[in-house]
Scaffold this motif. Sequence first.
Motif, PDB file in Angstrom:
ATOM      1  N   SER A  80     -32.508 -35.036 -41.011  1.00  7.71           N
ATOM      2  CA  SER A  80     -32.356 -33.520 -41.880  1.00  7.71           C
ATOM      3  C   SER A  80     -31.137 -33.729 -42.937  1.00  7.71           C
ATOM      4  N   ALA A  81     -31.228 -32.970 -43.838  1.00  9.15           N
ATOM      5  CA  ALA A  81     -30.099 -32.713 -44.608  1.00  9.15           C
ATOM      6  C   ALA A  81     -28.630 -32.545 -44.204  1.00  9.15           C
ATOM      7  N   ALA A  82     -29.142 -31.499 -43.184  1.00  7.26           N
ATOM      8  CA  ALA A  82     -27.756 -31.127 -42.297  1.00  7.26           C
ATOM      9  C   ALA A  82     -26.934 -32.247 -41.701  1.00  7.26           C
ATOM     10  N   SER A  83     -27.886 -33.220 -41.118  1.00  7.86           N
ATOM     11  CA  SER A  83     -27.291 -34.296 -40.341  1.00  7.86           C
ATOM     12  C   SER A  83     -26.481 -35.361 -41.363  1.00  7.86           C
ATOM     13  N   GLU A 113     -39.934 -33.845 -49.051  1.00  3.74           N
ATOM     14  CA  GLU A 113     -40.400 -32.952 -49.805  1.00  3.74           C
ATOM     15  C   GLU A 113     -39.489 -32.308 -50.820  1.00  3.74           C
ATOM     16  N   ALA A 114     -39.704 -31.581 -51.605  1.00  7.53           N
ATOM     17  CA  ALA A 114     -38.535 -30.908 -52.588  1.00  7.53           C
ATOM     18  C   ALA A 114     -37.429 -30.529 -52.063  1.00  7.53           C
ATOM     19  N   ASP A 115     -37.371 -29.555 -51.279  1.00  3.23           N
ATOM     20  CA  ASP A 115     -36.288 -28.952 -50.676  1.00  3.23           C
ATOM     21  C   ASP A 115     -35.365 -30.111 -49.933  1.00  3.23           C
ATOM     22  N   LYS A 116     -35.837 -31.243 -49.407  1.00  5.15           N
ATOM     23  CA  LYS A 116     -35.315 -32.207 -48.620  1.00  5.15           C
ATOM     24  C   LYS A 116     -34.457 -33.170 -49.596  1.00  5.15           C
ATOM     25  N   PHE A 121     -28.898 -34.113 -52.048  1.00  3.27           N
ATOM     26  CA  PHE A 121     -27.850 -34.081 -53.108  1.00  3.27           C
ATOM     27  C   PHE A 121     -26.775 -33.058 -52.755  1.00  3.27           C
ATOM     28  N   ASP A 122     -27.312 -31.778 -52.065  1.00  2.76           N
ATOM     29  CA  ASP A 122     -25.997 -30.863 -51.554  1.00  2.76           C
ATOM     30  C   ASP A 122     -25.315 -31.643 -50.614  1.00  2.76           C
ATOM     31  N   ALA A 123     -25.742 -32.600 -49.862  1.00  2.00           N
ATOM     32  CA  ALA A 123     -25.084 -33.166 -48.651  1.00  2.00           C
ATOM     33  C   ALA A 123     -23.900 -34.384 -48.962  1.00  2.00           C
ATOM     34  N   GLY A 124     -24.370 -34.763 -50.560  1.00  2.00           N
ATOM     35  CA  GLY A 124     -23.297 -35.511 -51.160  1.00  2.00           C
ATOM     36  C   GLY A 124     -23.908 -36.938 -51.930  1.00  2.00           C
ATOM     37  N   VAL A 125     -25.167 -36.966 -51.292  1.00  2.00           N
ATOM     38  CA  VAL A 125     -25.758 -38.257 -52.014  1.00  2.00           C
ATOM     39  C   VAL A 125     -26.218 -38.096 -53.481  1.00  2.00           C
ATOM     40  N   SER A 126     -25.706 -39.150 -54.148  1.00  2.00           N
ATOM     41  CA  SER A 126     -25.533 -39.379 -55.588  1.00  2.00           C
ATOM     42  C   SER A 126     -26.757 -40.020 -55.999  1.00  2.00           C
ATOM     43  N   ARG A 127     -27.428 -40.800 -55.036  1.00  2.00           N
ATOM     44  CA  ARG A 127     -28.503 -41.993 -55.685  1.00  2.00           C
ATOM     45  C   ARG A 127     -29.335 -41.949 -54.584  1.00  2.00           C
ATOM     46  N   ALA A 155     -42.655 -38.067 -55.461  1.00  2.00           N
ATOM     47  CA  ALA A 155     -41.339 -38.423 -54.987  1.00  2.00           C
ATOM     48  C   ALA A 155     -40.338 -38.967 -56.231  1.00  2.00           C
ATOM     49  N   ALA A 156     -40.922 -39.554 -57.055  1.00  2.00           N
ATOM     50  CA  ALA A 156     -40.048 -39.835 -58.332  1.00  2.00           C
ATOM     51  C   ALA A 156     -39.725 -38.440 -59.073  1.00  2.00           C
ATOM     52  N   LYS A 157     -40.605 -37.748 -58.963  1.00  2.00           N
ATOM     53  CA  LYS A 157     -40.261 -36.451 -59.966  1.00  2.00           C
ATOM     54  C   LYS A 157     -39.403 -35.624 -59.009  1.00  2.00           C
ATOM     55  N   LEU A 158     -39.530 -35.383 -57.843  1.00  2.00           N
ATOM     56  CA  LEU A 158     -38.621 -34.698 -57.070  1.00  2.00           C
ATOM     57  C   LEU A 158     -37.146 -35.282 -57.121  1.00  2.00           C
TER      58      LEU A 158
END
Length: 390
Positions: A80-83, A113-116, A121-127, A155-158
Amino acid sequence: MSTVIMLENQPLSLYIHIPWCVEKCPYCDFNSHAVKSAIPEQDYVEALIADLDADIKRFDLTERSLHSIFIGGGTPSLFSAASIKSLLSQVLSRFDHKAEIEITLEANPGTVEADKFIGFFDAGVSRLSIGVQSFASDKLIKLGRIHDSDQAKTAAKLATDSGVSSFNLDLMHGLPNQSLANALDDLKIAISLNPHHISWYQLTIEPNTIFHSKPPKLPVDDVLWEIQDMGVELLKEAGYHQYEISAYAKTGYQCQHNINYWQYGDYLGIGCGAHGKISDSRTQKIMRTVKVKHPKGYLDRSRDFLDQLTEVDDSDRPFEFMMNQLRLFRAFSVAHFQKSTGLAISSVLPQLKEAQQKNLMVYEVIDNEKYWRVTNHGQRYLNDLLEIFL
């Protein structure tokens, strides 16, 4: 008077291994485990941080800054993004680092999926690095992938819309029963999705894989050479610069984490079966680590996370350096070799001259700095070049 050659600390990266995936692919020899029940995300994040703290203490890394982070697997996007946010916030609190530090997370098209992606990104992932492998349905089935072509494109579009600074598409060629046209079609689709980076590499059959025990029919060498030559031209025409044997990037989007590996930089490896390499200017030692491989053993907090700790002998350092550095399509300086190995260039000068005589490498002097560079011939016959340094 001769100059004393000293080993210097190299830029420090962090690799984080998340071992779970939906299914084990028949070509995969990574330390991955098919999900059989709920993934213990919180327990694993806690274990990762305890593992990291043990390494920081073991190698006295409190004064070292962090160059980059790469979260690989397995399939990290199962988390999860939270983890991921909890993990990254704890990691970054332990090191000095640039505000724009490169943080890569591997994702499979069938698990997002889109929100993931936005959450990562919100969790700090830049790439993001998306494991597409192919856009052909029959090839995806043969490779044991759980996604289809449409999911890969989505996935590429997301990724494009998620907010991350860049994303990579991971693509293979030389697939079972793949023709030249098939391989180039895959590459054209990937290019049309406009990723910042493309990892494009040939399928190899590795020991301890299903493909090794039941080998598929792969393209013959002549076809593989055609795929490689024509594919490189396609990528070049589309604005992708080849900077490593299997890595192509638009200007400014090279993977800084992987470049650090290839330049014989330092990296901590935490998580199941993760490998690490740390140089220490104080002790003049280069150490390698391997962590406990199986999730059950790794999560057993009654034992150490460390499975192996070995010192890299002086005699092994030149080959290790060359095995990494010669993958890059750029010269390396004599000074860099000496600082990152702690050895004088004279220790490999006979081998370098042999490679030069065989048109595999060239010697250059630029602004009074001495360099060695792999030739186009050497890039094509890299294994032959590396054998010189064995």
